[in-house]
Design a protein around this motif. Structure first.
Motif, PDB file in Angstrom:
ATOM      1  N   ILE A   1       0.857  -1.185   0.000  1.00  0.00           N
ATOM      2  CA  ILE A   1       0.000   0.000   0.000  1.00  0.00           C
ATOM      3  C   ILE A   1       0.892   1.233   0.000  1.00  0.00           C
ATOM      4  O   ILE A   1       1.729   1.408   0.874  1.00  0.00           O
ATOM      5  N   VAL A   2       0.688   2.099  -1.000  1.00  0.00           N
ATOM      6  CA  VAL A   2       1.437   3.359  -1.094  1.00  0.00           C
ATOM      7  C   VAL A   2       0.524   4.466  -0.571  1.00  0.00           C
ATOM      8  O   VAL A   2      -0.564   4.705  -1.107  1.00  0.00           O
ATOM      9  N   VAL A   3       0.965   5.117   0.501  1.00  0.00           N
ATOM     10  CA  VAL A   3       0.185   6.184   1.132  1.00  0.00           C
ATOM     11  C   VAL A   3       0.896   7.502   0.888  1.00  0.00           C
ATOM     12  O   VAL A   3       2.091   7.647   1.158  1.00  0.00           O
ATOM     13  N   THR A   4       0.138   8.462   0.340  1.00  0.00           N
ATOM     14  CA  THR A   4       0.685   9.789   0.041  1.00  0.00           C
ATOM     15  C   THR A   4      -0.042  10.842   0.853  1.00  0.00           C
ATOM     16  O   THR A   4      -1.136  10.617   1.380  1.00  0.00           O
ATOM     17  N   THR A   5       0.563  12.034   0.925  1.00  0.00           N
ATOM     18  CA  THR A   5      -0.093  13.154   1.597  1.00  0.00           C
ATOM     19  C   THR A   5      -1.077  13.805   0.642  1.00  0.00           C
ATOM     20  O   THR A   5      -0.936  13.700  -0.592  1.00  0.00           O
ATOM     21  N   VAL A   6      -2.073  14.455   1.197  1.00  0.00           N
ATOM     22  CA  VAL A   6      -3.065  15.148   0.385  1.00  0.00           C
ATOM     23  C   VAL A   6      -2.397  16.383  -0.218  1.00  0.00           C
ATOM     24  O   VAL A   6      -1.771  17.159   0.476  1.00  0.00           O
ATOM     25  N   SER A   7      -2.530  16.554  -1.551  1.00  0.00           N
ATOM     26  CA  SER A   7      -1.874  17.696  -2.192  1.00  0.00           C
ATOM     27  C   SER A   7      -2.776  18.887  -2.245  1.00  0.00           C
ATOM     28  O   SER A   7      -3.909  18.865  -2.375  1.00  0.00           O
TER      29      SER A   7
END
Length: 135
Positions: free
Chosen positions: A129-135
Motif C-alpha cells: 500500500i502506497v500512502v501519500t499526503t493530500v496535495s
C-alpha cells in the motif's frame, strides 16, 4: 455410632454422585483456530488517514466455523494479519467452506506499507500500500 458413620458415608457418596453427574457435556464446545486467507481484494493506494477496506476470503473446516477476530503483528511498516475463527456447537457438517470478511487499514503517515495475510503455515498474500499526503 455405627449408624451415624453409615449415614455420613451415604451422604458423602450421594453428594459426590451429584457433582459428577453435572458435567459440562451438554454445553456447546467452543474452539478457536487459524483460518487461511485465499483471496485479498482492495485498493493499493491511499492518502494519509484514508481508511481502506479489504475483502478477505478465508477457509473454514465446517459450517460451524465463523469469524472471531484478526490477530495483527506490526513491525515498522509491515503488518501480518491472521484470521482467527471460532467453532461452536456439535451439529456441524464435515464440509469445508469459504467465507468472507472485511479488514480495515488506515495509515497516519505517508510511506509504503505491507500487509501480509496468512495463506498457509509458511506463506502469505502480500499487499503493498502506497500512502501519500493530500496535495
Amino acid at each position: 455410632m455405627k449408624n451415624l458413620k453409615l449415614k455420613v458415608v451415604a451422604l458423602v457418596l450421594f453428594v459426590s454422585a451429584g457433582f459428577t453427574s453435572c458435567s459440562k457435556d451438554d454445553e456447546p464446545s467452543l474452539v478457536t483456530k487459524t483460518a487461511f486467507v485465499t483471496v485479498v481484494e482492495g485498493a493499493e493506494t491511499a492518502t494519509v488517514n484514508q481508511e481502506l477496506t479489504f475483502n478477505l476470503t478465508y477457509s473454514v473446516e465446517n459450517n460451524c466455523g465463523v469469524f472471531n477476530k484478526f490477530i495483527e503483528t506490526t513491525a515498522e511498516k509491515t503488518t501480518t494479519v491472521v484470521v482467527q475463527t471460532k467453532y461452536e456447537g456439535s451439529n456441524c457438517t464435515t464440509d469445508a467452506a469459504t467465507k468472507t470478511t472485511t479488514y480495515q487499514f488506515k495509515a497516519t503517515a505517508a510511506g509504503t506499507y505491507m500487509l501480509k495475510f496468512q495463506k498457509n503455515a509458511t506463506e502469505y498474500i502480500t499487499k503493498t500500500i502506497v500512502v501519500t499526503t493530500v496535495s
